[in-house]
Design an enzyme around this catalytic site. Sequence first.
Site, PDB file in Angstrom:
ATOM      1  N   HIS A   1      -1.681  -5.353   1.457  1.00 19.86           N
ATOM      2  CA  HIS A   1      -2.944  -6.081   1.253  1.00 19.86           C
ATOM      3  C   HIS A   1      -2.643  -7.520   0.837  1.00 19.86           C
ATOM      4  O   HIS A   1      -1.671  -7.768   0.121  1.00 19.86           O
ATOM      5  CB  HIS A   1      -3.782  -5.423   0.140  1.00 19.86           C
ATOM      6  CG  HIS A   1      -4.810  -6.357  -0.445  1.00 19.86           C
ATOM      7  ND1 HIS A   1      -6.026  -6.574   0.150  1.00 19.86           N
ATOM      8  CD2 HIS A   1      -4.776  -7.167  -1.541  1.00 19.86           C
ATOM      9  CE1 HIS A   1      -6.709  -7.467  -0.562  1.00 19.86           C
ATOM     10  NE2 HIS A   1      -5.965  -7.839  -1.598  1.00 19.86           N
TER      11      HIS A   1
ATOM     12  N   ASN B   1      -1.822  -0.037   7.281  1.00 23.70           N
ATOM     13  CA  ASN B   1      -1.295  -1.372   7.604  1.00 23.70           C
ATOM     14  C   ASN B   1      -0.434  -1.986   6.499  1.00 23.70           C
ATOM     15  O   ASN B   1      -0.296  -3.206   6.393  1.00 23.70           O
ATOM     16  CB  ASN B   1      -2.416  -2.320   8.062  1.00 23.70           C
ATOM     17  CG  ASN B   1      -3.502  -2.493   7.022  1.00 23.70           C
ATOM     18  OD1 ASN B   1      -3.393  -1.979   5.903  1.00 23.70           O
ATOM     19  ND2 ASN B   1      -4.534  -3.239   7.364  1.00 23.70           N
TER      20      ASN B   1
ATOM     21  N   LYS C   1       0.837  -1.200   0.000  1.00 23.77           N
ATOM     22  CA  LYS C   1       0.000   0.000   0.000  1.00 23.77           C
ATOM     23  C   LYS C   1       0.879   1.261   0.000  1.00 23.77           C
ATOM     24  O   LYS C   1       2.098   1.167   0.225  1.00 23.77           O
ATOM     25  CB  LYS C   1      -0.928  -0.045   1.227  1.00 23.77           C
ATOM     26  CG  LYS C   1      -1.928  -1.219   1.187  1.00 23.77           C
ATOM     27  CD  LYS C   1      -2.820  -1.239   2.425  1.00 23.77           C
ATOM     28  CE  LYS C   1      -3.821  -2.383   2.375  1.00 23.77           C
ATOM     29  NZ  LYS C   1      -4.711  -2.438   3.565  1.00 23.77           N
TER      30      LYS C   1
ATOM     31  N   GLU D   1      -9.179 -10.485  -7.866  1.00 25.20           N
ATOM     32  CA  GLU D   1      -8.253  -9.349  -7.737  1.00 25.20           C
ATOM     33  C   GLU D   1      -7.147  -9.403  -8.794  1.00 25.20           C
ATOM     34  O   GLU D   1      -6.725  -8.369  -9.315  1.00 25.20           O
ATOM     35  CB  GLU D   1      -7.656  -9.334  -6.321  1.00 25.20           C
ATOM     36  CG  GLU D   1      -8.694  -8.975  -5.262  1.00 25.20           C
ATOM     37  CD  GLU D   1      -8.251  -9.274  -3.828  1.00 25.20           C
ATOM     38  OE1 GLU D   1      -7.079  -9.654  -3.618  1.00 25.20           O
ATOM     39  OE2 GLU D   1      -9.089  -9.128  -2.916  1.00 25.20           O
TER      40      GLU D   1
ATOM     41  N   THR E   1      -5.543  -7.483  10.494  1.00 27.16           N
ATOM     42  CA  THR E   1      -5.861  -6.159   9.929  1.00 27.16           C
ATOM     43  C   THR E   1      -5.284  -5.048  10.812  1.00 27.16           C
ATOM     44  O   THR E   1      -4.708  -4.086  10.314  1.00 27.16           O
ATOM     45  CB  THR E   1      -7.395  -5.995   9.817  1.00 27.16           C
ATOM     46  OG1 THR E   1      -7.913  -7.090   9.051  1.00 27.16           O
ATOM     47  CG2 THR E   1      -7.763  -4.682   9.150  1.00 27.16           C
TER      48      THR E   1
ATOM     49  N   PHE F   1     -15.812   2.896   7.328  1.00 26.62           N
ATOM     50  CA  PHE F   1     -14.406   3.182   7.017  1.00 26.62           C
ATOM     51  C   PHE F   1     -14.095   3.173   5.524  1.00 26.62           C
ATOM     52  O   PHE F   1     -12.962   3.425   5.127  1.00 26.62           O
ATOM     53  CB  PHE F   1     -13.475   2.205   7.762  1.00 26.62           C
ATOM     54  CG  PHE F   1     -13.672   0.752   7.429  1.00 26.62           C
ATOM     55  CD1 PHE F   1     -13.036   0.180   6.334  1.00 26.62           C
ATOM     56  CD2 PHE F   1     -14.478  -0.056   8.214  1.00 26.62           C
ATOM     57  CE1 PHE F   1     -13.208  -1.163   6.022  1.00 26.62           C
ATOM     58  CE2 PHE F   1     -14.664  -1.393   7.916  1.00 26.62           C
ATOM     59  CZ  PHE F   1     -14.016  -1.950   6.817  1.00 26.62           C
TER      60      PHE F   1
HETATM   61  P1  RTP Z   1      -6.732  -5.963   3.138  1.00 24.04           P
HETATM   62  O1  RTP Z   1      -8.016  -6.320   2.417  1.00 24.04           O
HETATM   63  O2  RTP Z   1      -6.238  -4.597   2.802  1.00 24.04           O
HETATM   64  O3  RTP Z   1      -5.705  -7.032   2.966  1.00 24.04           O
HETATM   65  O4  RTP Z   1      -7.041  -5.909   4.701  1.00 24.04           O
HETATM   66  P2  RTP Z   1      -7.828  -6.976   5.588  1.00 24.04           P
HETATM   67  O5  RTP Z   1      -8.383  -8.058   4.728  1.00 24.04           O
HETATM   68  O6  RTP Z   1      -6.950  -7.361   6.708  1.00 24.04           O
HETATM   69  O7  RTP Z   1      -8.997  -6.097   6.190  1.00 24.04           O
HETATM   70  P3  RTP Z   1     -10.393  -5.717   5.547  1.00 24.04           P
HETATM   71  O8  RTP Z   1     -11.450  -6.016   6.540  1.00 24.04           O
HETATM   72  O9  RTP Z   1     -10.530  -6.285   4.171  1.00 24.04           O
HETATM   73  O10 RTP Z   1     -10.279  -4.128   5.431  1.00 24.04           O
HETATM   74  C1  RTP Z   1      -9.647  -3.513   4.333  1.00 24.04           C
HETATM   75  C2  RTP Z   1      -8.764  -2.394   4.830  1.00 24.04           C
HETATM   76  O11 RTP Z   1      -9.564  -1.329   5.321  1.00 24.04           O
HETATM   77  C3  RTP Z   1      -8.908  -0.716   6.416  1.00 24.04           C
HETATM   78  N1  RTP Z   1      -9.755  -0.826   7.594  1.00 24.04           N
HETATM   79  N2  RTP Z   1      -9.908   0.135   8.448  1.00 24.04           N
HETATM   80  N3  RTP Z   1     -12.041  -0.097  11.344  1.00 24.04           N
HETATM   81  C4  RTP Z   1     -11.195   0.466  10.518  1.00 24.04           C
HETATM   82  O12 RTP Z   1     -10.773   1.587  10.672  1.00 24.04           O
HETATM   83  C5  RTP Z   1     -10.735  -0.317   9.379  1.00 24.04           C
HETATM   84  N4  RTP Z   1     -11.100  -1.543   9.114  1.00 24.04           N
HETATM   85  C6  RTP Z   1     -10.468  -1.872   7.974  1.00 24.04           C
HETATM   86  C7  RTP Z   1      -7.597  -1.416   6.611  1.00 24.04           C
HETATM   87  O13 RTP Z   1      -6.580  -0.694   5.929  1.00 24.04           O
HETATM   88  C8  RTP Z   1      -7.843  -2.754   5.987  1.00 24.04           C
HETATM   89  O14 RTP Z   1      -6.637  -3.355   5.573  1.00 24.04           O
HETATM   90 MG    MG Z   2      -9.507  -7.672   2.970  1.00 24.44          MG
END
Ligand code: RTP
Ligand code: MG
Length: 218
Positions: free
Chosen positions: A117, A114, A11, A128, A93, A59
């Site tokens: 991805h 973070n 990212k 994707e 996450t 978010f």
């Molecule tokens: P990613 O898709 O980026 O790999 O991340 P992830 O699966 O671990 O988490 P996801 O639930 O898919 O969320 C996508 C991205 O959104 C941001 N986020 N912020 N509560 C919050 O402030 C929040 N929750 C999610 C994070 O950057 C997350 O990676």
């Molecule tokens: Mg995700």
Amino acid sequence: MATERTYIMVKPDGVARGLVGEIIKRFENKGFKLIAIKMLQADEALITKHYEEHIGKSFFPKIVKYILSGPVVGMVWQGKGVVAYGRVMLGKTDPLKSEPGTIRGDFGIDSGRNVVHGSDSVESAEREIKLWFPEGVVEYPRVIDSIIYEWLDGTPDNEDKKNDGEVSNTNETSDHPSKSTTTTTVQEEEKESSKPNKDHPSKLCCFPLRVKNKPRKQ
Ligand code: RTP
Ligand code: MG
């Protein structure tokens, strides 16, 4: 070889902090195979499609702003179990809930910064990959796969035999490149030339090193 693929994306904060090489190194060291990579500035439409499962969540506008804030480096990694294990390597996450030793655990603090991805399922990964790499990926045999993976009697199993030896550069995204009709296999080339290709990975195997025990000087 194993054909499972995942989409990993450094990212904007990871790119800005110079962590691209560190992230590539971790996937390479594990043994996964890089089959596509590019840097790009994503636009809002692409980011929205990528994170479409989060549309409507509180978010969501923050994620779009975050990924829009600078260039990203998108990659496709291939290997046995690469989707689930890629997520293990990323951490949770929330970087503060991620184990040390994971990418987010080692390099992040806020969920909204973070670093990286990773696809969360094989189906998401394929979606994707098509989205970020519509031009396709590069398939090539890799000699070290014969060392990293356990092959029986120096040869891969039936599934491996089917895909082994392919050298292709494909822009077909609807099917896996191994199904490409334009692919030339090493086996076909060998048949034509009637010369065995001794250098091909399928001819190589990882044997234990022979270490001769030298008699100790008393
Ligand atoms: P990613 O898709 O980026 O790999 O991340 P992830 O699966 O671990 O988490 P996801 O639930 O898919 O969320 C996508 C991205 O959104 C941001 N986020 N912020 N509560 C919050 O402030 C929040 N929750 C999610 C994070 O950057 C997350 O990676
Ligand atoms: Mg995700």
